[in-house]
Design a protein around this motif. Structure first.
Motif, PDB file in Angstrom:
ATOM      1  N   THR A 122       0.883  -1.365   0.049  1.00  0.00           N
ATOM      2  CA  THR A 122      -0.013  -0.026  -0.132  1.00  0.00           C
ATOM      3  C   THR A 122       1.011   1.178  -0.092  1.00  0.00           C
ATOM      4  O   THR A 122       2.095   1.301   0.304  1.00  0.00           O
ATOM      5  N   ASP A 123       0.280   2.391   0.079  1.00  0.00           N
ATOM      6  CA  ASP A 123       0.887   3.773  -0.087  1.00  0.00           C
ATOM      7  C   ASP A 123       0.775   4.209   1.549  1.00  0.00           C
ATOM      8  O   ASP A 123       1.100   5.367   1.680  1.00  0.00           O
ATOM      9  N   LYS A 124       0.263   3.395   2.468  1.00  0.00           N
ATOM     10  CA  LYS A 124       0.059   3.744   3.724  1.00  0.00           C
ATOM     11  C   LYS A 124       1.448   3.806   4.474  1.00  0.00           C
ATOM     12  O   LYS A 124       2.115   2.901   4.603  1.00  0.00           O
ATOM     13  N   LYS A 125       1.451   4.667   5.391  1.00  0.00           N
ATOM     14  CA  LYS A 125       2.611   4.868   6.194  1.00  0.00           C
ATOM     15  C   LYS A 125       2.261   5.308   7.789  1.00  0.00           C
ATOM     16  O   LYS A 125       1.363   6.143   7.833  1.00  0.00           O
ATOM     17  N   PHE A 126       3.167   5.012   8.819  1.00  0.00           N
ATOM     18  CA  PHE A 126       2.719   5.569  10.043  1.00  0.00           C
ATOM     19  C   PHE A 126       4.113   5.893  10.809  1.00  0.00           C
ATOM     20  O   PHE A 126       5.162   4.968  10.315  1.00  0.00           O
ATOM     21  N   ALA A 127       4.309   6.751  11.942  1.00  0.00           N
ATOM     22  CA  ALA A 127       5.506   6.790  12.379  1.00  0.00           C
ATOM     23  C   ALA A 127       5.100   6.816  14.151  1.00  0.00           C
ATOM     24  O   ALA A 127       3.945   7.243  14.558  1.00  0.00           O
ATOM     25  N   LEU A 128       6.160   6.197  14.774  1.00  0.00           N
ATOM     26  CA  LEU A 128       6.129   6.198  15.977  1.00  0.00           C
ATOM     27  C   LEU A 128       7.121   7.406  16.692  1.00  0.00           C
ATOM     28  O   LEU A 128       8.211   7.171  16.580  1.00  0.00           O
ATOM     29  N   ARG A 129       6.788   8.212  17.486  1.00  0.00           N
ATOM     30  CA  ARG A 129       7.573   9.444  17.828  1.00  0.00           C
ATOM     31  C   ARG A 129       7.768   9.420  19.236  1.00  0.00           C
ATOM     32  O   ARG A 129       6.650   9.819  19.975  1.00  0.00           O
ATOM     33  N   LEU A 130       8.724   9.148  19.563  1.00  0.00           N
ATOM     34  CA  LEU A 130       9.405   9.390  21.193  1.00  0.00           C
ATOM     35  C   LEU A 130       9.777  10.726  21.591  1.00  0.00           C
ATOM     36  O   LEU A 130      10.742  11.195  20.808  1.00  0.00           O
ATOM     37  N   LYS A 131       9.604  11.023  22.650  1.00  0.00           N
ATOM     38  CA  LYS A 131       9.891  12.473  23.197  1.00  0.00           C
ATOM     39  C   LYS A 131      10.136  12.249  24.823  1.00  0.00           C
ATOM     40  O   LYS A 131       9.411  11.870  25.522  1.00  0.00           O
ATOM     41  N   GLY A 132      11.143  13.154  25.267  1.00  0.00           N
ATOM     42  CA  GLY A 132      11.322  13.071  26.809  1.00  0.00           C
ATOM     43  C   GLY A 132      11.878  14.393  27.191  1.00  0.00           C
ATOM     44  O   GLY A 132      12.914  15.064  26.527  1.00  0.00           O
ATOM     45  N   THR A 133      11.112  15.075  27.963  1.00  0.00           N
ATOM     46  CA  THR A 133      11.699  16.491  28.485  1.00  0.00           C
ATOM     47  C   THR A 133      12.035  16.298  30.119  1.00  0.00           C
ATOM     48  O   THR A 133      12.362  17.514  30.523  1.00  0.00           O
ATOM     49  N   GLY A 134      12.092  15.294  30.553  1.00  0.00           N
ATOM     50  CA  GLY A 134      12.565  15.137  31.821  1.00  0.00           C
ATOM     51  C   GLY A 134      12.872  13.651  32.255  1.00  0.00           C
ATOM     52  O   GLY A 134      12.459  12.874  31.592  1.00  0.00           O
ATOM     53  N   GLY A 135      13.139  13.456  33.660  1.00  0.00           N
ATOM     54  CA  GLY A 135      13.467  12.103  34.031  1.00  0.00           C
ATOM     55  C   GLY A 135      12.452  11.437  34.719  1.00  0.00           C
ATOM     56  O   GLY A 135      12.667  10.432  35.094  1.00  0.00           O
ATOM     57  N   ILE A 136      11.123  11.736  34.712  1.00  0.00           N
ATOM     58  CA  ILE A 136      10.050  10.770  35.375  1.00  0.00           C
ATOM     59  C   ILE A 136       9.104  10.461  34.110  1.00  0.00           C
ATOM     60  O   ILE A 136       9.232  11.059  33.033  1.00  0.00           O
ATOM     61  N   VAL A 137       8.200   9.444  34.600  1.00  0.00           N
ATOM     62  CA  VAL A 137       7.289   8.958  33.624  1.00  0.00           C
ATOM     63  C   VAL A 137       6.465   9.879  32.939  1.00  0.00           C
ATOM     64  O   VAL A 137       6.345  10.019  31.694  1.00  0.00           O
ATOM     65  N   ASP A 138       5.903  10.803  33.740  1.00  0.00           N
ATOM     66  CA  ASP A 138       5.013  11.702  33.293  1.00  0.00           C
ATOM     67  C   ASP A 138       5.468  12.824  32.256  1.00  0.00           C
ATOM     68  O   ASP A 138       4.722  13.398  31.520  1.00  0.00           O
ATOM     69  N   GLN A 139       6.762  12.856  32.223  1.00  0.00           N
ATOM     70  CA  GLN A 139       7.461  13.771  31.245  1.00  0.00           C
ATOM     71  C   GLN A 139       8.027  13.169  29.800  1.00  0.00           C
ATOM     72  O   GLN A 139       8.797  13.575  29.247  1.00  0.00           O
ATOM     73  N   ARG A 140       7.616  11.714  29.964  1.00  0.00           N
ATOM     74  CA  ARG A 140       7.800  10.940  28.753  1.00  0.00           C
ATOM     75  C   ARG A 140       6.667  10.229  27.852  1.00  0.00           C
ATOM     76  O   ARG A 140       5.775   9.993  28.767  1.00  0.00           O
ATOM     77  N   SER A 141       6.847  10.570  26.417  1.00  0.00           N
ATOM     78  CA  SER A 141       5.448  10.296  25.616  1.00  0.00           C
ATOM     79  C   SER A 141       5.928   9.692  24.400  1.00  0.00           C
ATOM     80  O   SER A 141       7.051   9.869  23.911  1.00  0.00           O
ATOM     81  N   VAL A 142       4.905   9.256  23.922  1.00  0.00           N
ATOM     82  CA  VAL A 142       5.134   8.674  22.451  1.00  0.00           C
ATOM     83  C   VAL A 142       3.830   9.193  21.680  1.00  0.00           C
ATOM     84  O   VAL A 142       2.774   9.307  22.067  1.00  0.00           O
ATOM     85  N   THR A 143       4.221   9.941  20.421  1.00  0.00           N
ATOM     86  CA  THR A 143       3.185  10.327  19.708  1.00  0.00           C
ATOM     87  C   THR A 143       2.821   9.063  18.301  1.00  0.00           C
ATOM     88  O   THR A 143       3.837   8.852  17.893  1.00  0.00           O
ATOM     89  N   LEU A 144       1.477   8.473  18.402  1.00  0.00           N
ATOM     90  CA  LEU A 144       1.131   7.620  17.389  1.00  0.00           C
ATOM     91  C   LEU A 144       0.936   8.490  16.108  1.00  0.00           C
ATOM     92  O   LEU A 144      -0.337   8.840  16.193  1.00  0.00           O
ATOM     93  N   ASP A 145       1.714   8.643  15.261  1.00  0.00           N
ATOM     94  CA  ASP A 145       1.243   9.403  14.199  1.00  0.00           C
ATOM     95  C   ASP A 145       0.785   8.603  12.853  1.00  0.00           C
ATOM     96  O   ASP A 145       1.729   7.901  12.413  1.00  0.00           O
ATOM     97  N   LEU A 146      -0.443   8.589  12.625  1.00  0.00           N
ATOM     98  CA  LEU A 146      -1.141   7.764  11.656  1.00  0.00           C
ATOM     99  C   LEU A 146      -1.617   8.882  10.619  1.00  0.00           C
ATOM    100  O   LEU A 146      -2.574   8.570   9.882  1.00  0.00           O
ATOM    101  N   SER A 147      -0.920   9.814  10.449  1.00  0.00           N
ATOM    102  CA  SER A 147      -1.570  10.899   9.680  1.00  0.00           C
ATOM    103  C   SER A 147      -1.265  10.506   8.130  1.00  0.00           C
ATOM    104  O   SER A 147      -1.953  10.944   7.102  1.00  0.00           O
ATOM    105  N   GLY A 148      -0.208   9.479   8.040  1.00  0.00           N
ATOM    106  CA  GLY A 148       0.113   8.892   6.557  1.00  0.00           C
ATOM    107  C   GLY A 148      -0.905   7.724   6.288  1.00  0.00           C
ATOM    108  O   GLY A 148      -0.809   7.212   5.147  1.00  0.00           O
ATOM    109  N   MET A 149      -1.758   7.558   7.256  1.00  0.00           N
ATOM    110  CA  MET A 149      -3.091   6.835   7.006  1.00  0.00           C
ATOM    111  C   MET A 149      -4.097   7.479   6.864  1.00  0.00           C
ATOM    112  O   MET A 149      -5.479   6.475   6.740  1.00  0.00           O
ATOM    113  N   ASN A 150      -4.098   8.890   7.043  1.00  0.00           N
ATOM    114  CA  ASN A 150      -5.430   9.560   6.998  1.00  0.00           C
ATOM    115  C   ASN A 150      -6.209   9.397   8.325  1.00  0.00           C
ATOM    116  O   ASN A 150      -7.373   9.523   8.278  1.00  0.00           O
TER     117      ASN A 150
END
Length: 574
Positions: free
Chosen positions: A120-148
């Motif tokens: 297919t021509d569909k894509k998705f991305a998993l984007r990790l980010k951390g702004t601090g040293g505790i769990v609440d400051q770490r997250s993942v963006t499930l980016d499915l914009s390439g699948m609309n």
């Protein structure tokens, strides 16, 4: 006349050809036998430690319920100690690992994993980010914009725990993901796929202690929201979140000084409903449950919904005076309440065990409005009937049940125990597992652990995340449980229970298992899954969404195909 006979012959031949293409054939199977790397459970020692909040390792589980391979195209990470991702084969899941630098100070660790859906021509991305040293400051963006399908940011529910992405559908059917729920009536949506399957060949999300979405203190005991509440959303929202099997424990609450005075029927969760002293509490009232069922079925007609009803006994407000067994008056009062449930299905054929009836037998009842079926566990009903068939209340043995409860606290022991049971359930053919199997995918912590850490924490940090990598590894087109019963359905972050904060992993797991995984078993299905069938694939999704057998578009296309086939030899010769 000969022209019309020729047209009819071509149409008939085309129809046979189309049906031959759509027949389920083992050689057409797309479900992968490839095993993904073993995942990791959240360690109990970490879960119960204050250091949980300073964890540096996390997981992202990707569940592929499509006939396409999810291919990892590339990754990029910045200052991550571990960034381990890989392909996800068809019908499988993979737990991917990330480990941030273990620092307390503000940090800018980051990483991305980029996937392409094969073919297919569909894509998705998993984007990790951390702004601090505790769990609440770490997250993942499930980016499915390439699948609309948009994107959504998820925080991790705890250290060394998982965020999950479930994707189902196909290039022709359309893709769907767990970023959000869809329509409430998912069974009616896929009616054409499941209508001919016996109930024992369905997969249904379920909830444990379903009425315990709040603590109402109608009985006075030491049960509280930590050790007694099992759900974060009420019955109406559990239905919208995909649940079709409910563990409902109902009791009457009585005045301390007058046992004959019934103060109302309530859902309960206690350690032993027949004990002299019981520990627990009450949840939703039966009136609330009935109102919520009726609201859902009014909005979403045509579903098959099971309520397994237990307890059916009375307790005093003070929970230290023993049980009150129901007499005729209490039984009749209970029946009077239950008659308020719309779309009950009275007078079903009890000569056939319910698990052997096709789904359509129930879904077509009440002029297509579906069935709400109550199955009563009558072990506490002594001098009153154990069912009321004319009111749509049936003894639980009307369906052949196998209910597997691990009764374990540790997820690393609980999950293998449940998975071994999954694998023993052979579906289809001469060795078909003839019963309806309930898998209780839930922890049973002791009184101290549940009170200190909370049932919610066990569910959202340890048990539910493990379902989507460990539990999925134990399921195949030949082996799966009929019901996966969970605590805190839809809740991904602690106490975030408003509808827009819920996550839809269980909802899409239910749909994807029925559409794709079970659809790959040709001993269960006469026809291919709508995700892979050949007949006008571009219409498959719309056909299922409309719940129609044959739509007008398909008829017009078949007529046009027949017309073009005959035109040179027929119309021009006239």
């Amino acid at each position: 006349m000969r022209i019309f006979q020729s047209l009819a012959f071509v149409a008939s031949f085309a129809s046979l050809l189309v049906h031959a293409q759509d027949a389920c054939k083992p050689q057409d199977r797309t479900f992968s036998t490839e095993q993904t790397p073993a995942g990791k459970y959240q360690p109990t020692s970490l879960f119960m430690s204050p250091t949980n909040m300073f964890s540096s390792k996390f997981y992202i589980s990707v569940v592929n319920l499509t006939p396409h391979r999810f291919k990892l195209e590339n990754t990029h990470s910045y200052q991550m100690n571990t960034f381990d991702f890989g392909d996800v084969p068809q019908g499988r899941s993979r737990q991917n690992t990330v480990e941030y630098r273990n620092r307390i100070a503000t940090q800018d660790d980051a990483g991305e994993a980029y996937y392409r859906i094969d073919g297919t021509d569909k894509k998705f991305a998993l984007r990790l980010k951390g702004t601090g040293g505790i769990v609440d400051q770490r997250s993942v963006t499930l980016d499915l914009s390439g699948m609309n399908l948009g994107q959504r940011v998820y925080k991790f529910p705890g250290g060394e725990s998982s965020v999950t992405l479930v994707i189902t559908g196909s290039a022709k059917y359309g893709f769907y993901s767990s970023l959000r729920h869809d329509r409430g009536g998912w069974m009616r949506w896929i009616y054409n796929t499941i209508k001919d399957r016996p109930v024992r060949h369905l997969f249904l999300p379920g909830t444990h202690d379903s009425g315990m979405s709040k603590i109402t203190n109608r009985i006075k005991s030491i049960g509280n929201s930590f050790n007694t509440q099992n759900q974060g959303i009420n019955i109406y929202d559990q239905l919208r979140a995909g649940a079709r099997w409910f563990d409902l424990r109902v009791g009457s609450v009585h005045d301390n000084s007058n046992s004959a005075r019934n103060l109302g029927f309530h859902t309960l969760h206690v350690n032993d409903e027949t004990a002299t002293v019981c520990i627990g509490n009450s949840g939703e009232s039966l009136d609330e449950v009935i109102s919520e069922i009726n609201l859902f079925t009014r909005e979403n007609p045509g579903e098959l919904i099971f309520f397994s009803v237990r307890y059916l006994i009375g307790r005093y407000e003070n929970a230290d005076r023993g049980p009150i067994y129901w007499n005729t008056q209490l039984w009749n009062d209970f029946l009077s309440k239950m008659r308020g449930v719309n779309n009950r299905c009275p007078n079903l054929d009890t000569s056939v065990p319910f698990q052997n009836q096709p789904a359509s037998y129930f879904m077509d009842r009440n002029d297509g409005k579906g069935c709400v079926i109550f199955l009563l566990n009558g072990q506490n009903l002594k001098d009153v009937p154990k069912e009321a068939i004319g009111d749509g209340l049936y003894a639980q043995n009307r369906i052949g049940l196998k209910d597997h409860w691990s009764n374990m606290q540790d997820i690393s022991a609980l999950a293998p125990d449940q998975i071994n049971n999954f694998k023993s359930l052979k579906r289809g053919g001469d060795k078909d597992f003839g019963q309806f199997h309930i898998a209780q995918w839930l922890a049973s912590p002791d009184a101290v652990a549940s009170t200190v850490y909370g049932l919610q924490a066990f569910a959202i940090q340890q048990v539910n995340p493990a379902l989507y990598w460990a539990g999925m590894a134990g399921m195949s087109p030949e082996s799966w449980p009929n019901v996966l019963m969970v605590d805190y359905i839809g809740v991904q972050q602690k106490d975030q229970t408003s509808w827009n904060m819920l996550s839809a992993e269980m909802y899409w797991l239910g749909i994807g298992m029925n559409l794709y995984v079970i659809g790959e078993n040709c001993d269960v299905n006469k026809w291919k899954s709508p995700l892979v069938k050949a007949r006008h694939l571009e219409l498959a999704g719309e056909e299922e969404r409309n719940g129609t057998r044959v739509n007008k578009i398909r008829k017009r296309r078949l007529a046009k195909m027949t017309e073009h086939s005959e035109k040179p030899a027929g119309i021009n010769s006239r």
